[in-house]
Every structure is written in structure tokens, then in C-alpha cells.
Write a protein that holds these residues in place. Sequence first.
Motif, PDB file in Angstrom:
ATOM      1  N   ASN A  53       6.311   0.987  16.417  1.00 53.18           N
ATOM      2  CA  ASN A  53       7.562   1.686  16.125  1.00 53.18           C
ATOM      3  C   ASN A  53       8.483   1.664  17.337  1.00 53.18           C
ATOM      4  OD1 ASN A  53       6.751   2.341  13.542  1.00 53.18           O
ATOM      5  ND2 ASN A  53       6.212   4.460  14.027  1.00 53.18           N
ATOM      6  N   ASN A  54       7.880   1.828  18.519  1.00 53.13           N
ATOM      7  CA  ASN A  54       8.628   1.771  19.775  1.00 53.13           C
ATOM      8  C   ASN A  54       7.862   0.910  20.766  1.00 53.13           C
ATOM      9  OD1 ASN A  54      10.745   3.975  19.270  1.00 53.13           O
ATOM     10  ND2 ASN A  54       8.832   5.088  18.914  1.00 53.13           N
ATOM     11  N   TYR A  55       8.566   0.097  21.484  1.00 51.38           N
ATOM     12  CA  TYR A  55       7.947  -0.659  22.570  1.00 51.38           C
ATOM     13  C   TYR A  55       8.921  -0.676  23.748  1.00 51.38           C
ATOM     14  CZ  TYR A  55      10.762  -4.680  20.910  1.00 51.38           C
ATOM     15  OH  TYR A  55      11.788  -5.504  20.530  1.00 51.38           O
ATOM     16  N   PHE A  56       8.519  -1.293  24.852  1.00 52.10           N
ATOM     17  CA  PHE A  56       9.342  -1.247  26.056  1.00 52.10           C
ATOM     18  C   PHE A  56       9.782  -2.647  26.471  1.00 52.10           C
ATOM     19  CE2 PHE A  56       7.337   2.795  26.051  1.00 52.10           C
ATOM     20  CZ  PHE A  56       8.210   3.650  26.709  1.00 52.10           C
ATOM     21  N   ASP A  57      11.034  -2.745  26.860  1.00 56.99           N
ATOM     22  CA  ASP A  57      11.578  -3.956  27.465  1.00 56.99           C
ATOM     23  C   ASP A  57      12.165  -3.536  28.807  1.00 56.99           C
ATOM     24  OD1 ASP A  57      12.843  -6.226  28.298  1.00 56.99           O
ATOM     25  OD2 ASP A  57      14.062  -6.498  26.487  1.00 56.99           O
ATOM     26  N   LEU A  58      11.401  -3.773  29.866  1.00 61.19           N
ATOM     27  CA  LEU A  58      11.820  -3.300  31.188  1.00 61.19           C
ATOM     28  C   LEU A  58      12.989  -4.089  31.755  1.00 61.19           C
ATOM     29  CD1 LEU A  58       8.353  -2.472  32.772  1.00 61.19           C
ATOM     30  CD2 LEU A  58       9.825  -1.095  31.289  1.00 61.19           C
ATOM     31  N   SER A  59      13.359  -5.177  31.065  1.00 65.78           N
ATOM     32  CA  SER A  59      14.534  -5.936  31.489  1.00 65.78           C
ATOM     33  C   SER A  59      15.778  -5.551  30.698  1.00 65.78           C
ATOM     34  CB  SER A  59      14.271  -7.438  31.316  1.00 65.78           C
ATOM     35  OG  SER A  59      14.087  -7.769  29.942  1.00 65.78           O
ATOM     36  N   ALA A  60      15.663  -4.596  29.799  1.00 69.97           N
ATOM     37  CA  ALA A  60      16.818  -4.161  29.012  1.00 69.97           C
ATOM     38  C   ALA A  60      17.926  -3.662  29.927  1.00 69.97           C
ATOM     39  CB  ALA A  60      16.406  -3.064  28.030  1.00 69.97           C
ATOM     40  N   ALA A  61      19.183  -3.936  29.566  1.00 74.92           N
ATOM     41  CA  ALA A  61      20.313  -3.608  30.426  1.00 74.92           C
ATOM     42  C   ALA A  61      20.549  -2.102  30.540  1.00 74.92           C
ATOM     43  CB  ALA A  61      21.572  -4.291  29.896  1.00 74.92           C
ATOM     44  N   ARG A  62      20.196  -1.353  29.503  1.00 76.37           N
ATOM     45  CA  ARG A  62      20.466   0.080  29.537  1.00 76.37           C
ATOM     46  C   ARG A  62      19.374   0.826  30.305  1.00 76.37           C
ATOM     47  NH1 ARG A  62      19.140   1.373  23.165  1.00 76.37           N
ATOM     48  NH2 ARG A  62      16.884   1.641  23.423  1.00 76.37           N
ATOM     49  N   GLU A  63      19.657   2.079  30.649  1.00 75.30           N
ATOM     50  CA  GLU A  63      18.709   2.883  31.419  1.00 75.30           C
ATOM     51  C   GLU A  63      17.435   3.164  30.619  1.00 75.30           C
ATOM     52  OE1 GLU A  63      18.525   7.208  33.757  1.00 75.30           O
ATOM     53  OE2 GLU A  63      20.408   6.454  32.894  1.00 75.30           O
ATOM     54  N   ASP A  64      17.580   3.449  29.337  1.00 70.68           N
ATOM     55  CA  ASP A  64      16.437   3.718  28.462  1.00 70.68           C
ATOM     56  C   ASP A  64      15.750   2.398  28.132  1.00 70.68           C
ATOM     57  OD1 ASP A  64      14.620   4.594  26.593  1.00 70.68           O
ATOM     58  OD2 ASP A  64      16.100   5.073  25.050  1.00 70.68           O
ATOM     59  N   LYS A  65      14.547   2.186  28.625  1.00 68.45           N
ATOM     60  CA  LYS A  65      13.836   0.922  28.421  1.00 68.45           C
ATOM     61  C   LYS A  65      12.986   0.921  27.146  1.00 68.45           C
ATOM     62  CE  LYS A  65      15.524  -0.322  32.370  1.00 68.45           C
ATOM     63  NZ  LYS A  65      16.725  -1.194  32.417  1.00 68.45           N
ATOM     64  N   ARG A  66      12.852   2.080  26.537  1.00 65.32           N
ATOM     65  CA  ARG A  66      12.131   2.127  25.260  1.00 65.32           C
ATOM     66  C   ARG A  66      13.044   1.570  24.169  1.00 65.32           C
ATOM     67  NH1 ARG A  66      10.986   7.060  25.123  1.00 65.32           N
ATOM     68  NH2 ARG A  66       8.706   7.155  25.315  1.00 65.32           N
ATOM     69  N   LEU A  67      12.496   0.696  23.335  1.00 63.45           N
ATOM     70  CA  LEU A  67      13.256   0.125  22.232  1.00 63.45           C
ATOM     71  C   LEU A  67      12.672   0.600  20.910  1.00 63.45           C
ATOM     72  CD1 LEU A  67      13.768  -3.609  23.304  1.00 63.45           C
ATOM     73  CD2 LEU A  67      15.106  -1.597  23.940  1.00 63.45           C
TER      74      LEU A  67
ATOM     75  N   TYR B  28       4.854   2.581  31.808  1.00 61.89           N
ATOM     76  CA  TYR B  28       5.679   2.992  30.668  1.00 61.89           C
ATOM     77  C   TYR B  28       4.818   2.929  29.409  1.00 61.89           C
ATOM     78  CZ  TYR B  28       9.632   2.143  33.826  1.00 61.89           C
ATOM     79  OH  TYR B  28      10.503   2.166  34.882  1.00 61.89           O
ATOM     80  N   SER B  29       4.871   4.005  28.601  1.00 64.28           N
ATOM     81  CA  SER B  29       4.071   4.027  27.381  1.00 64.28           C
ATOM     82  C   SER B  29       4.715   4.969  26.379  1.00 64.28           C
ATOM     83  CB  SER B  29       2.640   4.484  27.662  1.00 64.28           C
ATOM     84  OG  SER B  29       2.609   5.882  27.888  1.00 64.28           O
ATOM     85  N   ASP B  30       4.235   4.903  25.144  1.00 65.34           N
ATOM     86  CA  ASP B  30       4.763   5.765  24.087  1.00 65.34           C
ATOM     87  C   ASP B  30       3.740   6.804  23.655  1.00 65.34           C
ATOM     88  OD1 ASP B  30       7.134   6.265  22.626  1.00 65.34           O
ATOM     89  OD2 ASP B  30       6.190   5.526  20.795  1.00 65.34           O
ATOM     90  N   GLY B  31       2.708   7.032  24.482  1.00 66.23           N
ATOM     91  CA  GLY B  31       1.691   8.011  24.138  1.00 66.23           C
ATOM     92  C   GLY B  31       0.344   7.654  24.715  1.00 66.23           C
ATOM     93  N   PRO B  32      -0.708   8.382  24.319  1.00 62.30           N
ATOM     94  CA  PRO B  32      -2.026   8.213  24.933  1.00 62.30           C
ATOM     95  C   PRO B  32      -2.829   7.018  24.431  1.00 62.30           C
ATOM     96  CG  PRO B  32      -2.125   9.911  23.270  1.00 62.30           C
ATOM     97  CD  PRO B  32      -0.686   9.510  23.372  1.00 62.30           C
ATOM     98  N   PHE B  33      -2.237   6.194  23.558  1.00 63.14           N
ATOM     99  CA  PHE B  33      -2.922   4.983  23.117  1.00 63.14           C
ATOM    100  C   PHE B  33      -1.872   3.908  22.846  1.00 63.14           C
ATOM    101  CE2 PHE B  33      -1.407   6.708  19.229  1.00 63.14           C
ATOM    102  CZ  PHE B  33      -1.419   5.717  18.263  1.00 63.14           C
TER     103      PHE B  33
END
Length: 558
Positions: A113-127, A394-399
Motif C-alpha cells: 500500500n505504501n513504499y519508499f522512494d528515497l530519491s523522490a523530489a519531495r520531502e515525504d519519501k513514502r509513496l 525507513y519503514s511503514d511498520g513493524p513488518f
Amino acid sequence: MPLVKLKTLTTALAAALCVAGAGAGFAQDSAAPAQKVTAATAPPKLIVMIAVDQFSADLFAEYRSHFTGGLARLASGVVFPSGYQAHGATETCPGHSTILTGNHPAHTGIIANNYFDLSAAREDKRLYCAEDETVPGTSSKQYAASVNHLLVPTLGDLMKARAPKAQVVSVAGKDRAAIMMGGRKADELMWLAPTGLTSFRGTTLSPVATQASAAIAAAIAAPQPGLALPADCAGHDIAIPVGGGRTVGTGRLARDGGDFRRFMASPEADGAVLAAAAALRQARKLGEGSTTDLLIVGLSATDYVGHGFGTGGSEMCLQMLALDRELGDFFARLDQAGIDYAVALTADHGGHDLPERNRQNAWPAAARVDAAIDPDAVAKAVAEKLGLPQPLLYSDGPFGDMYLSKALTPAQRKAAMAELIARFRAFPQVEAVVTGEEFASRPISKQAPDTWSLLDKLRASYNAERSGDFIVVLKPRVTPIADTSRGYVATHGSVWDYDRRVPMLFWRKGLSGFEQPNAVMTVDILPTLASLIGLPVDAGKIDGRCLDLLSGPESSCR
């Protein structure tokens, strides 16, 4: 609030929208004589694809004998009781992405549902899986809905590429359900919102969708009394403490006027979607033209009920019986139109009941996740120990997927990975920690999904461009919700079969019913429906295979 008898919102809203059809009923048209469907039978004029969010194979089996409406009709058709969302990331967005693409999340690109792109231009790296992060001023919470992250075409996209006059309409409770099944070329695509129905930014709803939206908004604004408990639900009416003086299991799904959150966690939400779908079908005359059309319906209430109350109480019993009735009403309206339609129904994932009830039902080891398995806390301790910059992880929770900071040098990265993995593996509730490198040369399994190893399951969700540096897997029956005060008491998302197994049901008037107990996969739905309508599909570009819907020597797979 006084209790009321269970009735369908589909009927009430459809009446307000002047949608043709009688009241709910399974036998109205399905009992009439019909020509037997054979390999030579012409394709249906309308495909209806229904996804019921969090409708596990366990729920289907538990309530199957109680169904008398729409689900009873579907259960009289071709039944695959052991369908699988075969991948490991059993969340809403990945699951919906498999249903009408024929591909596992590894290929759809929808890994969570959510993942991370640490190269994203915006401050929020969660997508968010269904957003366009390039829109200025947006975040993963305040996003612009988009299909951009889906890497493969949907059935509707393929249908319209072959026959541009084919119509595709997608309506759902959740945006990600409507988008991941509807694809890029849908004529109309919408989902529920506090204001009724909404769609992509800049999209103007059609007149009938606007009318449906107003009727749904009025229903949301009105209070809903609690539902009377049918006799079939009496055995489920048991209070279960979940902490903080709160119990679940004896609810009646009542809500105050304007409470959209509670609206979504009730049969009203599914009734609203089905009524809107029926209105759109009638207005656009889907199934009445020269080509086959596609109507996609995403029903989300079961998921919200499961999260808010678990899968074993009176709340879920009320929801299951209401879902059956709402679908019966919807099918009666399709029957009234006199069109030749085929239905497929499945789910985006299964579900796991709350541990407090599981412990009473032969699972003494069921538990809530230890609050110590907090990725932020673990990462902070590792960063301080190794002298590394924060944030480290960076993570979206404990798993699930864990992403290491891009600011690390190769040596720092190696040291951080070793320390983080060792710490996560040391937690008693952690089953495994798997690195992305372990998937580098591992193909997606072609074996039956009920035989897959843990690595096979995770591999089907792994996309090298989007997945984390390592993945944390919790042990069976560990619920990754430590704090129930925010409302959710149960969830899904694991690699275990209670989250992977879903029913797959196919029905068409004249189609001889049978049950196939062998394990199949939701990625098999696209090639099966494509074959039913004579749509060529490149087998080399999908993960699924056609399922034979004929019980005799002939085959429906062309």
C-alpha cells in the motif's frame, strides 16, 4: 438507537436513482431455463468483476451455507475455494493489482500500500501506491490519486485496445481498488468519499455519477440505527475485551449521521457502490452494444469491519449476510436488463482475526506485536551504536519492507545491515528477515501456490526498483497492531495462508456449476476472462493461466 431489520441500501439508492429492477432475490431470473454454455457459446456482452476486500477463503467457507442471495448464486457456479493471492505482501493495493492484470506484484510494481522512494523530489519519501508524487504540494497522506505506479495493462486496457467501443467502468469503496482494477483507459472510474463519489483531480463526474454521488452523500448524512441480529448470527454475539475497557464482537453497526468512517465499516458502503454500479450500467447501456463491456465493482466494507471488529463477531456476521443480500439485489437488477453477463468474484487478500479471540479458539500463541519491534527505535539504537547519521531506516511498520538511508557509505551500509538484521532476527516474534540480494537470481515459482516456500511468497512481491533492502516477516498469528486505541484491532498483510487464501467464483447463466478444490491464483482471472470473450493475451507477459470453466470434455480456454 432502535434496531432495524437488515435491508439492502442497493434497493433504497437504486430507487432514488430510478434504476430498473425488483427487490433482492436470487431465484428471480437464475431459476429460469437457460441454454447451456459450451465452448461454442458466443462471448457474454458484459463482464462483471467484483472484488470483496478482505473476503478470505475462511469467511466464504464459514458462511457459505447461510448465503441465500447473490453469493448463493455465485456459489452455484464454478467455485475455486482455494484461490490464492500468492504473494507475500497481502495488502489491498498489491492484491487488487493482480486481479485484472494477470501479474504478481513483482511485475505490477505494486509491492505494498505504501513504499519508499528515497530519491523522490519531495520531502515525504513514502509513496502511496495509487498517487502521483510529482504533483506539487502533495504528500503520501494528502495525495493526488493516480494509476502511474501500475506497470502493466489491465483487462479493460486490453479490451479497449482491441475494440475502442468497448466500455469500461470501475467503481469501488477505495480509490486503490477502483484504480488498480480499472487501469488507464476506463471510461468512468470513481470511489466513495465523504461527499459521495469522487475521481481523479480535474475529472468531472458524469450526470448519472453526480446523481448517484448526491444520493450517497444523503445516505452518509443520515444516522443509521443498529441492525437487528438474525438468528444465524446469535452464536457470534460474544463480547471480546481488546484493552482500554473496550470490547468488540457484539456490535450492530450503528452510526451517527455524517460519520463517514463508520459508514465505510457497514453494509451501507457496499450498497452504495453496487447502486452506483447499477445506475452507471443502466445509463451507459453496458452489455447492450456490439462489443463486450466491463463493469468493475470494488466492495470495501468487509475490510473495514474486519479491521475494526475482527472476523469472528456479530459485526462480521451482519456484514456477510448483508453482502449476500446486496449482491442478490444487484444481480436482480442486471437480470431485469435482460443482458448476457458473466460474473467473477474474488478478494484482494484474506484476513486475520484479533488475537484475543484467536487465543480462545485453539491459537494460544496468538498475540499482538511486541512494541519493541519498532523499526524507528531499533534503527535509532543502531545509528547511535555505530555512529551513523539519522534517520537510518525507513519503514511503514513493524513488518514488511525496510529501506536503508542513501546517505551511507558502502562500509556504513554493510555494518548497518548486519546490525539491523541481527537485532530483528533476535525478536522472538520474528519468523525471518530476508535481504533483497536473496531474490536477485530467484525466479517466481511456477508451482501450485499452496506449496510455495516463504521465499517464494516474498519473491512474488519483490520488485528490485521499489522493494526494501530487507524484509521482516512476523510469526504466524502475530497481529502487527500493538495499540488498539486508534480503532483497528485486526489486520492482514502477512505471508501466511489465512491472509493469502481467497475464494474465486465464476457465474454465467447456463454455465454448469462445479467445484475445483485445487489451488489456483488470482493472476489466473485475467487469462480466464480474456479467453471467455475471445481476447488474445500474450502468455509471456503474464504470470497467470486460463482456468477451464466447463465441466465436460470441452474447454473454455482457447
